[in-house]
Motif scaffolding. Structure first.
Motif, PDB file in Angstrom:
ATOM      1  N   SER A 153       0.834  -1.197   0.000  1.00 30.43           N
ATOM      2  CA  SER A 153       0.000   0.000   0.000  1.00 30.43           C
ATOM      3  C   SER A 153       0.873   1.252   0.000  1.00 30.43           C
ATOM      4  N   ALA A 154       0.772   2.098   1.038  1.00 33.04           N
ATOM      5  CA  ALA A 154       1.647   3.267   1.094  1.00 33.04           C
ATOM      6  C   ALA A 154       3.109   2.849   1.100  1.00 33.04           C
ATOM      7  N   GLY A 155       3.417   1.743   1.767  1.00 32.01           N
ATOM      8  CA  GLY A 155       4.788   1.228   1.760  1.00 32.01           C
ATOM      9  C   GLY A 155       5.232   0.804   0.369  1.00 32.01           C
ATOM     10  N   ALA A 156       4.273   0.299  -0.432  1.00 31.66           N
ATOM     11  CA  ALA A 156       4.586  -0.063  -1.820  1.00 31.66           C
ATOM     12  C   ALA A 156       4.917   1.176  -2.635  1.00 31.66           C
ATOM     13  N   HIS A 157       4.207   2.273  -2.366  1.00 29.19           N
ATOM     14  CA  HIS A 157       4.520   3.539  -3.039  1.00 29.19           C
ATOM     15  C   HIS A 157       5.940   3.980  -2.686  1.00 29.19           C
ATOM     16  N   LEU A 158       6.309   3.864  -1.413  1.00 34.52           N
ATOM     17  CA  LEU A 158       7.620   4.345  -0.976  1.00 34.52           C
ATOM     18  C   LEU A 158       8.755   3.531  -1.585  1.00 34.52           C
ATOM     19  N   VAL A 159       8.626   2.190  -1.593  1.00 33.33           N
ATOM     20  CA  VAL A 159       9.709   1.388  -2.176  1.00 33.33           C
ATOM     21  C   VAL A 159       9.752   1.544  -3.694  1.00 33.33           C
ATOM     22  N   SER A 160       8.598   1.804  -4.310  1.00 31.01           N
ATOM     23  CA  SER A 160       8.576   2.047  -5.753  1.00 31.01           C
ATOM     24  C   SER A 160       9.257   3.367  -6.090  1.00 31.01           C
ATOM     25  N   LEU A 161       9.075   4.356  -5.219  1.00 27.01           N
ATOM     26  CA  LEU A 161       9.707   5.653  -5.426  1.00 27.01           C
ATOM     27  C   LEU A 161      11.231   5.523  -5.373  1.00 27.01           C
ATOM     28  N   LEU A 162      11.738   4.774  -4.395  1.00 33.45           N
ATOM     29  CA  LEU A 162      13.183   4.543  -4.304  1.00 33.45           C
ATOM     30  C   LEU A 162      13.697   3.792  -5.525  1.00 33.45           C
ATOM     31  N   SER A 163      12.892   2.850  -6.010  1.00 39.32           N
ATOM     32  CA  SER A 163      13.323   2.011  -7.121  1.00 39.32           C
ATOM     33  C   SER A 163      13.248   2.732  -8.454  1.00 39.32           C
ATOM     34  N   ASP A 166      16.957   6.023  -7.968  1.00 32.00           N
ATOM     35  CA  ASP A 166      17.821   5.654  -6.846  1.00 32.00           C
ATOM     36  C   ASP A 166      18.625   6.832  -6.294  1.00 32.00           C
ATOM     37  N   ALA A 167      18.394   8.041  -6.818  1.00 35.30           N
ATOM     38  CA  ALA A 167      19.080   9.209  -6.272  1.00 35.30           C
ATOM     39  C   ALA A 167      18.722   9.413  -4.802  1.00 35.30           C
ATOM     40  N   ILE A 168      17.487   9.071  -4.437  1.00 38.06           N
ATOM     41  CA  ILE A 168      17.064   9.209  -3.034  1.00 38.06           C
ATOM     42  C   ILE A 168      17.901   8.291  -2.159  1.00 38.06           C
ATOM     43  N   ALA A 169      18.045   7.031  -2.576  1.00 39.62           N
ATOM     44  CA  ALA A 169      18.824   6.064  -1.792  1.00 39.62           C
ATOM     45  C   ALA A 169      20.299   6.457  -1.729  1.00 39.62           C
ATOM     46  N   LYS A 170      20.823   6.944  -2.849  1.00 38.54           N
ATOM     47  CA  LYS A 170      22.234   7.303  -2.891  1.00 38.54           C
ATOM     48  C   LYS A 170      22.558   8.444  -1.927  1.00 38.54           C
ATOM     49  N   ARG A 171      21.605   9.326  -1.675  1.00 38.24           N
ATOM     50  CA  ARG A 171      21.853  10.428  -0.737  1.00 38.24           C
ATOM     51  C   ARG A 171      22.131   9.912   0.666  1.00 38.24           C
ATOM     52  N   TYR A 172      21.671   8.707   0.950  1.00 31.83           N
ATOM     53  CA  TYR A 172      21.892   8.114   2.277  1.00 31.83           C
ATOM     54  C   TYR A 172      22.921   6.987   2.221  1.00 31.83           C
ATOM     55  N   ALA A 173      23.716   6.996   1.170  1.00 33.67           N
ATOM     56  CA  ALA A 173      24.814   6.040   1.004  1.00 33.67           C
ATOM     57  C   ALA A 173      24.334   4.601   0.898  1.00 33.67           C
ATOM     58  N   ALA A 174      23.074   4.412   0.507  1.00 28.31           N
ATOM     59  CA  ALA A 174      22.587   3.056   0.264  1.00 28.31           C
ATOM     60  C   ALA A 174      23.217   2.515  -1.012  1.00 28.31           C
ATOM     61  N   GLN A 175      23.563   1.255  -0.980  1.00 30.70           N
ATOM     62  CA  GLN A 175      24.152   0.583  -2.130  1.00 30.70           C
ATOM     63  C   GLN A 175      23.041  -0.065  -2.969  1.00 30.70           C
ATOM     64  N   PRO A 176      23.359  -0.448  -4.210  1.00 32.07           N
ATOM     65  CA  PRO A 176      22.337  -1.100  -5.039  1.00 32.07           C
ATOM     66  C   PRO A 176      21.768  -2.350  -4.345  1.00 32.07           C
ATOM     67  N   TRP A 177      20.477  -2.559  -4.510  1.00 39.26           N
ATOM     68  CA  TRP A 177      19.823  -3.753  -3.997  1.00 39.26           C
ATOM     69  C   TRP A 177      19.344  -4.581  -5.189  1.00 39.26           C
ATOM     70  N   LEU A 178      18.862  -5.780  -4.932  1.00 45.37           N
ATOM     71  CA  LEU A 178      18.570  -6.694  -6.035  1.00 45.37           C
ATOM     72  C   LEU A 178      17.279  -6.378  -6.772  1.00 45.37           C
ATOM     73  N   GLY A 179      16.249  -5.980  -6.057  1.00 45.01           N
ATOM     74  CA  GLY A 179      14.962  -5.739  -6.697  1.00 45.01           C
ATOM     75  C   GLY A 179      13.925  -5.323  -5.678  1.00 45.01           C
ATOM     76  N   THR A 180      12.709  -5.103  -6.163  1.00 45.56           N
ATOM     77  CA  THR A 180      11.635  -4.547  -5.347  1.00 45.56           C
ATOM     78  C   THR A 180      10.324  -5.248  -5.669  1.00 45.56           C
ATOM     79  N   VAL A 181       9.538  -5.528  -4.623  1.00 43.22           N
ATOM     80  CA  VAL A 181       8.190  -6.065  -4.782  1.00 43.22           C
ATOM     81  C   VAL A 181       7.216  -5.063  -4.183  1.00 43.22           C
ATOM     82  N   ALA A 182       6.375  -4.468  -5.030  1.00 45.94           N
ATOM     83  CA  ALA A 182       5.377  -3.484  -4.605  1.00 45.94           C
ATOM     84  C   ALA A 182       4.032  -4.186  -4.499  1.00 45.94           C
ATOM     85  N   LEU A 183       3.498  -4.266  -3.289  1.00 43.88           N
ATOM     86  CA  LEU A 183       2.263  -4.994  -3.029  1.00 43.88           C
ATOM     87  C   LEU A 183       1.074  -4.042  -3.047  1.00 43.88           C
TER      88      LEU A 183
END
Length: 297
Positions: A153-163, A166-183
């Motif tokens: 739901s809202a969490g699916a929106h948030l992980v989809s936004l990061l995916s 990835d500029a959002i994730a990079k700002r927090y020094a997050a490294q690449p991840w394998l994939g995303t499941v938006a429910l």
């Protein structure tokens, strides 16, 4: 002193203290229940680890006792961006039962809620949590390079936004991840939602500024390079699958790997039934396998 003689201010303070104490008791009981559930599955619970300074910036790690270089499932709860919790039954129960025995680490994340944080800031919380998990994965027996984001739901929106970007994730020094499941996100294209007839909860989350609608839209933030995404949608909610299909079409035009899995389940069932034996869970596990998130025996 009798209760009837308390001033209104003193009464409010007393009620606040009682509520805080009650919440502390509820949290302690939740800790015990979650720890027991983990133990029954041959795992342990590392509860309420802080990835930020706000009280909501906490995560739970469920780790198999023998975990070694294990893939990590990072789950983000829903709740209209304004409520919800990382230990809700539909968020964790069937997923833990399915994937802890297979050797996966499971992480469930809380994040700041409206009005403390709006969706873009919430996505930043998830990026910060992802970075924290990757930094500490090895000490838990996990593989920081094999993380899968999941959200409902809202969490699916948030992980989809990061995916999508990835500029959002990079700002927090997050490294690449394998994939995303938006429910079952029905908010891939927030801009189109806000320009039509929509639920009031979207006004609370996204306001009246069209510029914000665009930057909060995975559809409009989508970049040509990024992780694979599986969008599970409820065929009972026409708008949810329409939004998922639109996002996938735009992704395919850019060469992105976006899959859509429509299911004849309700919005809540898509979250709660993931992990139960059957074709739905098998399809999600097949996605895990395709992106390299298979647990080692």
């Amino acid at each position: 002193m009798k209760l009837g003689r308390l001033s209104s201010g003193a009464l409010l303070m007393l009620l606040w203290v009682v509520d805080v104490q009650a919440q502390g008791l509820r949290d302690a009981l939740s800790d015990r229940r979650s720890a027991r559930s983990a133990a029954q599955l041959g795992a342990e619970l590392l509860a309420d680890l802080p990835y930020g300074t706000h009280a909501r910036q906490r995560l739970d790690v469920y780790r198999p006792l023998q975990a070694k270089s294990a893939p990590i499932l990072l789950m983000v709860h829903g709740g209209a961006w304004s409520k919800g919790d990382k230990r809700m039954g539909r968020v964790v129960e069937n997923k833990l039962a399915r994937w802890l025995p297979q050797g996966y680490l499971f992480v469930s994340v809380n994040y700041r809620l409206i009005p403390d944080a709006m969706p873009i800031q919430q996505a930043e919380d998830i990026a910060q949590a992802l970075s924290y998990v990757q930094q500490h994965a090895r000490q838990w027996g996990g593989d920081p390079q094999r993380v899968v984001l999941l959200g409902h739901s809202a969490g699916a929106h948030l992980v989809s936004l990061l995916s999508a970007d990835d500029a959002i994730a990079k700002r927090y020094a997050a490294q690449p991840w394998l994939g995303t499941v938006a429910l079952d996100s029905a908010a891939f294209d927030v801009d189109s939602i806000m320009r039509g007839k929509h639920y009031r909860l979207y006004d609370q989350a996204f306001g009246a500024e069209p510029k914000y609608w665009r930057i909060a839209s995975p559809y409009w933030r989508l970049q040509p390079v990024g992780v694979p995404l599986l969008a599970v949608c409820s065929s009972r909610r026409e708008e949810a699958c329409r939004q998922a299909e639109g996002f996938a079409e735009r992704g395919h035009s850019m060469g992105r790997q976006v899959e859509v899995l429509p299911l004849a389940l309700s919005h809540g069932e898509i979250n709660g039934q993931l992990g139960e034996p059957g074709a739905y869970t098998d399809a999600v596990e097949s996605f895990f396998n395709r992106i390299g998130a298979t647990a080692k025996p």
